[in-house]
Design a protein around this motif. Structure first.
Motif, PDB file in Angstrom:
ATOM      1  N   ASP A 143       0.823  -1.206   0.000  1.00 38.83           N
ATOM      2  CA  ASP A 143       0.000   0.000   0.000  1.00 38.83           C
ATOM      3  C   ASP A 143       0.856   1.255   0.000  1.00 38.83           C
ATOM      4  N   PRO A 144       0.262   2.412  -0.355  1.00 33.11           N
ATOM      5  CA  PRO A 144       1.002   3.678  -0.328  1.00 33.11           C
ATOM      6  C   PRO A 144       1.457   4.036   1.086  1.00 33.11           C
ATOM      7  N   ASN A 145       2.543   4.794   1.174  1.00 35.27           N
ATOM      8  CA  ASN A 145       3.131   5.270   2.438  1.00 35.27           C
ATOM      9  C   ASN A 145       3.508   4.128   3.376  1.00 35.27           C
ATOM     10  N   THR A 146       3.930   3.019   2.819  1.00 33.42           N
ATOM     11  CA  THR A 146       4.389   1.888   3.607  1.00 33.42           C
ATOM     12  C   THR A 146       5.912   1.893   3.618  1.00 33.42           C
ATOM     13  N   GLU A 147       6.477   1.640   4.772  1.00 30.75           N
ATOM     14  CA  GLU A 147       7.937   1.555   4.879  1.00 30.75           C
ATOM     15  C   GLU A 147       8.414   0.311   4.125  1.00 30.75           C
ATOM     16  N   ILE A 148       9.460   0.493   3.302  1.00 30.47           N
ATOM     17  CA  ILE A 148       9.996  -0.620   2.513  1.00 30.47           C
ATOM     18  C   ILE A 148      11.506  -0.702   2.701  1.00 30.47           C
ATOM     19  N   LYS A 149      12.066  -1.858   2.347  1.00 21.50           N
ATOM     20  CA  LYS A 149      13.511  -2.078   2.402  1.00 21.50           C
ATOM     21  C   LYS A 149      13.941  -2.630   1.049  1.00 21.50           C
ATOM     22  N   ILE A 150      15.084  -2.150   0.543  1.00 17.91           N
ATOM     23  CA  ILE A 150      15.607  -2.613  -0.745  1.00 17.91           C
ATOM     24  C   ILE A 150      16.214  -4.000  -0.553  1.00 17.91           C
ATOM     25  N   VAL A 151      15.770  -4.949  -1.386  1.00 17.81           N
ATOM     26  CA  VAL A 151      16.279  -6.309  -1.348  1.00 17.81           C
ATOM     27  C   VAL A 151      17.331  -6.517  -2.442  1.00 17.81           C
ATOM     28  N   LYS A 152      17.088  -5.885  -3.600  1.00 22.25           N
ATOM     29  CA  LYS A 152      17.994  -6.056  -4.738  1.00 22.25           C
ATOM     30  C   LYS A 152      17.957  -4.788  -5.586  1.00 22.25           C
ATOM     31  N   VAL A 153      19.104  -4.396  -6.127  1.00 23.47           N
ATOM     32  CA  VAL A 153      19.202  -3.234  -7.005  1.00 23.47           C
ATOM     33  C   VAL A 153      19.518  -3.743  -8.407  1.00 23.47           C
ATOM     34  N   GLU A 154      18.587  -3.497  -9.341  1.00 26.54           N
ATOM     35  CA  GLU A 154      18.816  -3.842 -10.746  1.00 26.54           C
ATOM     36  C   GLU A 154      19.140  -2.566 -11.506  1.00 26.54           C
TER      37      GLU A 154
END
Length: 156
Positions: A134-145
């Motif tokens: 959902d919008p405004n949810t905290e996320i963490k980067i798992v992989k950078v392509e």
């Protein structure tokens, strides 16, 4: 009379091929009919007039068909049918100096599974690892392509 028939078959065959290429794209009756008329003109020339006139007719058919098609598409009418636009778009690449695996941020819109996220002040295209986010949810980067991030929500 035979020469007139051969010339008429060649002209009708070329007209049908032109209709096939310009008006009705794909393999249709016009294209098949055009090839059959051209082949018929060559067959009549070989059977009725002999080998030399047959080869001359074959050469005329093999040379006239491509020349007519190229000339048509280079003419003013043919140029109206051709797409002459260049695509000016480009792929935006992820700035790997500012974004790394483990960085956190927030979703701007809903990731279903693609969407925009804001991480370290950069707005980037991201893809969730599976579930909708959902919008405004905290996320963490798992992989950078090269052109997107793979992210997952931070579980609290």
């Amino acid at each position: 009379m035979t020469i007139f028939t051969i010339i008429l078959l060649i002209l009708l065959g070329l007209v049908l091929l032109l209709i096939e290429f310009a008006v009705i794209p794909g393999v249709t009756i016009a294209g098949i009919g055009g090839f059959l008329l051209l082949a018929g003109s060559v067959y009549i020339a070989f059977s009725e007039l002999g080998i030399i006139p047959g080869f001359i007719t074959l050469a005329v058919v093999l040379i006239a068909s491509p020349i007519m098609i190229v000339y048509f598409f280079k003419s003013r009418t043919g140029k109206k049918m051709i797409l002459n636009k260049n695509i000016e778009g480009k792929v935006e690449f992820v700035n790997k100096d500012k974004l790394a695996v483990g960085d956190t941020g927030k979703t701007i819109g809903r990731l279903a599974p693609m969407g925009k996220v804001k991480v370290n002040g950069e707005v980037v295209e991201a893809q969730s690892t599976g579930a909708l986010i959902d919008p405004n949810t905290e996320i963490k980067i798992v992989k950078v392509e090269s052109n997107k991030l793979i992210v997952e929500p931070i579980k609290i």
